[in-house]
Motif scaffolding. Structure first.
Motif: not given
Ligand code: HEM
Length: 347
Positions: A186-191, A336-337
């Protein structure tokens, strides 16, 4: 089959023939002992209902997996809120007994010696099933023996047994620890907003810690060490770090649809602690008015003992104290989405 009759159904005769004041026989000699007995009986009936609801909630939680999206959690919250309503009501009931003055009480106080509310097994069971432990109690020595005025041996054993079973607090901790918020997918796109991650912590928590740090005033800087300890080292009280992190996460992002109920649940636990504490306070103030500084009929120091229980007998202290570590809404890390979708109803 014969039609049921109201008083038979609720066994009213049994209830209404169970008041036997010991200090008077005729109405002319009557005093407030009747009120004293009835108020205690009403309390014990409500304690019974609270225990019934608590057992039901524990029964739902004992299952390995309770579905946060199903009826389970809403039933749990509903039952706990009902317990809150009963506690509100029994707080009010102190007003009725307080129409009795200390002189009125003295007219019959001696006849009940050494009986005391201290021996209310049901009250002790409520405390134990919520999660209060013996060693956590104020003046534990009062609980360790079964002399005159204390709990009977059989009652104490029952309370100890309840304490050893899965208490609501332990079940809540396990449920919190199962929260899947930090699964990597769930966190791959977290910035991340912070660069360094010196202690190999999830990048969300590094960002959160930084935001928390900037929210602290100069005389609160010690809280940062506490933050590390509570959420990554020892936990707080009997709640381990992973469960504390879940409780904080739920509290911060309670606006996400699927976290509404978990937040309601945590909030209701704090409410129950607060309402029980309110009762302890009302009872303590009433006792001061009734007997001043005299020892209790149960052999404790009386008002002094009751005052001590006020600050020490919280079951969910750690959950309530999560508020120490909150930051403003606008400073929260942006989720993240993928995670937002996971924790929303729109899957
Ligand atoms: C005139 C009214 C009352 C007086 C003077 C009074 C006095 C006391 C005192 C002095 C104690 C400490 C134990 C002891 O040494 O006896 C106590 C404990 C207790 N009383 Fe009362 N009480 C009153 C009414 C009630 C009522 C209506 C209830 C309702 C069930 C109640 C329930 C309890 C409970 C549960 C405890 C144990 C509290 C704890 O250990 O945290 N009391 N009471």
């Amino acid at each position: 089959m014969e039609d049921l009759y109201y008083s038979d159904y609720i066994e009213l005769d049994q209830i209404l023939t169970s008041q036997h004041p010991k200090s008077f026989e005729s109405l002319e000699e009557g005093n407030d002992e009747m009120l004293f007995i009835i108020v205690h009986q009403v309390y014990e009936l409500w304690f019974k209902q609270i225990l019934f609801e608590l057992d039901l909630v524990r029964h739902i939680f004992v299952r390995d997996k309770i579905n946060d999206n199903s009826d389970d959690l809403s039933r749990v919250v509903h039952k706990l809120k009902r317990i809150g309503k009963i506690l509100e009501l029994i707080n009010q009931q102190v007003n009725v007994l307080e129409t009795m003055t200390s002189l009125d009480f003295l007219e019959f106080r001696n006849v009940l010696l050494p009986a005391s509310g201290f021996q209310s097994k049901q009250f002790r069971l409520i405390e134990a099933k919520l999660g209060l432990k013996m060693e956590q109690r104020f003046k534990t020595e009062y609980y360790k023996h079964t002399r005159r005025g204390s709990l009977s041996e059989a009652d104490l054993q029952e309370v100890n047994q309840a304490e050893g079973e899965s208490t609501l607090k332990e079940l809540i901790i396990k449920w919190l620890e199962r929260m899947p918020f930090f699964e990597e997918e769930y966190w791959l796109e977290y910035k991340p907003t912070s660069q360094a991650n010196p202690v190999d912590r999830h990048r969300f928590w590094v960002d959160y810690r930084n935001a928390y740090q900037t929210s602290l005033s100069q005389n609160e800087t010690g809280r940062l060490k506490e933050f590390d300890n509570v959420f990554f080292e020892e936990g707080r009280g009997r709640v381990p770090p992973a469960a504390m992190r879940a409780a904080l996460f739920i509290t911060i992002y309670r606006n996400l649809p699927i976290l509404h109920l978990p937040f309601e649940l945590l909030n209701t636990l704090s409410e129950i602690d607060e309402l029980l504490s309110n009762w302890r306070y009302r009872h303590f103030m009433m006792v001061r008015r009734m007997i001043g500084l005299r020892v209790g009929t149960g052999g404790t120091s009386g008002a002094g003992y009751l005052e001590g229980t006020l600050s020490q007998h919280y079951a969910f202290r750690e959950i309530t104290e999560v508020a120490t570590f909150l930051i403003e809404r606008s400073k929260r890390p942006i989720l993240p989405n993928a995670l937002k979708e996971k924790v929303s109803f729109n899957l």
